[in-house]
Design a protein around this motif. Structure first.
Motif, PDB file in Angstrom:
ATOM      1  N   SER A   8       0.838  -1.184   0.000  1.00  0.00           N
ATOM      2  CA  SER A   8       0.000   0.000   0.000  1.00  0.00           C
ATOM      3  C   SER A   8       0.881   1.245   0.000  1.00  0.00           C
ATOM      4  N   GLY A  14      -0.856  -5.572   2.028  1.00  0.00           N
ATOM      5  CA  GLY A  14      -2.303  -5.565   1.858  1.00  0.00           C
ATOM      6  C   GLY A  14      -2.813  -6.944   1.479  1.00  0.00           C
ATOM      7  N   SER A  27      -5.280 -13.166   2.896  1.00  0.00           N
ATOM      8  CA  SER A  27      -4.567 -12.425   3.932  1.00  0.00           C
ATOM      9  C   SER A  27      -3.058 -12.546   3.725  1.00  0.00           C
ATOM     10  N   ASN A  39      -9.417  -6.380  10.895  1.00  0.00           N
ATOM     11  CA  ASN A  39     -10.466  -6.523   9.887  1.00  0.00           C
ATOM     12  C   ASN A  39      -9.951  -6.294   8.473  1.00  0.00           C
ATOM     13  N   GLU A  40      -9.057  -5.302   8.328  1.00  0.00           N
ATOM     14  CA  GLU A  40      -8.581  -4.956   6.991  1.00  0.00           C
ATOM     15  C   GLU A  40      -7.625  -5.995   6.418  1.00  0.00           C
ATOM     16  N   LEU A  41      -7.165  -6.949   7.240  1.00  0.00           N
ATOM     17  CA  LEU A  41      -6.269  -8.004   6.754  1.00  0.00           C
ATOM     18  C   LEU A  41      -6.924  -9.378   6.771  1.00  0.00           C
ATOM     19  N   THR A  44     -11.024 -12.424   2.376  1.00  0.00           N
ATOM     20  CA  THR A  44     -12.388 -12.225   1.864  1.00  0.00           C
ATOM     21  C   THR A  44     -12.713 -13.331   0.871  1.00  0.00           C
ATOM     22  N   PRO A 184     -17.752  -5.490   8.833  1.00  0.00           N
ATOM     23  CA  PRO A 184     -17.530  -4.794   7.561  1.00  0.00           C
ATOM     24  C   PRO A 184     -18.407  -5.382   6.458  1.00  0.00           C
ATOM     25  N   LYS A 186     -17.919  -6.245   3.394  1.00  0.00           N
ATOM     26  CA  LYS A 186     -17.423  -7.397   2.644  1.00  0.00           C
ATOM     27  C   LYS A 186     -17.382  -8.674   3.482  1.00  0.00           C
ATOM     28  N   HIS A 187     -17.547  -8.551   4.776  1.00  0.00           N
ATOM     29  CA  HIS A 187     -17.543  -9.727   5.651  1.00  0.00           C
ATOM     30  C   HIS A 187     -18.935 -10.091   6.145  1.00  0.00           C
TER      31      HIS A 187
END
Length: 362
Positions: A8, A14, A27, A39-41, A44, A184, A186-187
């Protein structure tokens, strides 16, 4: 440094794209250094296009083979009793890229797994308000995501069922939060099913409907996908994918890494389905001998992964194969090679990392 990782703007690792449409992101597991995955890692996994959620009209419906259907909006669910559970979720296709011979599907490497704190309504709190009919045999959970599968002509929703097993259902959550934040989008916002100990396909996202059914559910994401097949297309001996298998990975050193003689700490993660990790063994001589690693997580509870470390004093240069092998409280041990299957599920084979110790020239 792992060349597989996107960087990033601030040079932090990322998520790693594995498929663009639908979006599937892995991940950067070697760089996840906290017991709870941010959460951001968190990886998905999407089967269909992301749904449109209108919170003004959104509600959860519970019906089917019940005497009294019920409906709840988001605010009503938030007012219900809430519990916290730390649960590790692994995609059943994790390590698919490591099967030989190769199998089709998203080519996940090591990072389709994460550990999070899930907060929500115990499933049994809602089910206790429902009187299922004697004809009910399973519960089907329907997500808001829908689309057309490559093998079908009409749109379908992502749906999965669970048996009417009191012990299993008693562990489940309808989660509203992930790591103390609203889940989130997407989750699975606003509501996600959490089935501790089961592979990720059971944790239905964007849940909008819970239905009791009188016949075993045969939806495509249960009867076609997420079954172990010895031969592609041969469903005569299909076995459903359910609980996670005991598994572990080495997060340091990485494949091909060059390190120098001295004291080093081999690190990694281990997890299982029903049970706990009892110990992790490390081999630095390609499996000829094994040594016990130290479990280093703040908790070693059921349904969560554990960090582990092994102190390795390297004295001789050369090429080494480092292996990790986890054991769980139910007596399960990682195999050297997981049973090959046509859809590439449940690869819990021993993780091997090849490294080089260079000769020091004086």
């Amino acid at each position: 440094m792992n060349q597989d990782l996107p960087r990033s703007i601030n040079d932090k690792p990322g998520l790693i794209p594995r498929q663009v449409m639908p979006e599937n992101l892995e991940s950067p597991i070697n760089n996840v250094l906290t017991w709870v995955t941010p959460n951001e890692l968190f990886y998905t996994r999407s089967h269909l296009t992301y749904p449109t959620i209108d919170m003004h009209s959104w509600r959860l419906s519970i019906g089917g083979e019940v005497s009294r259907p019920l409906y709840f909006n988001y605010e009503q669910l938030k007012q219900m009793p809430q519990v916290d559970k730390f649960v590790t979720i692994e995609c059943s296709g994790n390590k698919r890229a490591m099967f030989e011979p190769p199998v089709p599907g998203e080519q996940w490497k090591l990072g389709a797994v994460g550990n999070a704190k899930w907060t929500g309504v115990p499933l049994t709190f809602l089910l206790d308000q429902i009187k299922p009919k004697d004809t009910a045999v399973e519960i089907v959970f329907t997500g808001a995501d829908s689309g057309i599968r490559p093998d079908m002509d009409t749109p379908v929703n992502f749906e999965r069922s669970l048996p009417l097993d009191k012990t299993l259902l008693g562990e489940c959550l309808l989660a509203l939060k992930m790591n103390d934040e609203p889940i989130p989008y997407k989750h699975g916002f606003p509501l996600r099913l959490i089935v501790p100990g089961w592979y990720g396909m059971a944790h239905v996202k964007w849940v909008t409907q819970i239905g009791f059914v009188s016949n075993p559910f045969k939806g495509p994401f249960q009867a076609i996908d997420y079954v172990y097949l010895t031969n592609e297309g041969d469903y005569s001996n299909a076995v459903p994918v359910t609980e996670m298998k005991v598994n572990s990975i080495i997060t340091w050193p990485s494949k091909g890494e060059i390190i120098h003689p001295g004291q080093h700490s081999v690190r990694g993660l281990a997890w299982t389905g029903k049970g706990t990790i009892s110990n992790v063994e490390i081999s630095v001589d390609n499996g000829m001998s094994w040594n016990v690693a130290k479990l280093t997580s703040p908790e070693h509870g059921q349904y969560t992964w554990t960090f582990w470390e092994y102190a390795w004093n390297i004295t001789n240069p050369g090429h080494y194969f480092v292996l990790a092998r986890a054991h769980d409280s139910n007596g399960n041990v990682q195999p050297k090679a997981a049973p090959w299957n046509a859809k590439g599920y449940g690869n819990n084979s021993i993780h091997t990392v090849a490294i080089t110790i260079p000769q020091i020239l004086h």
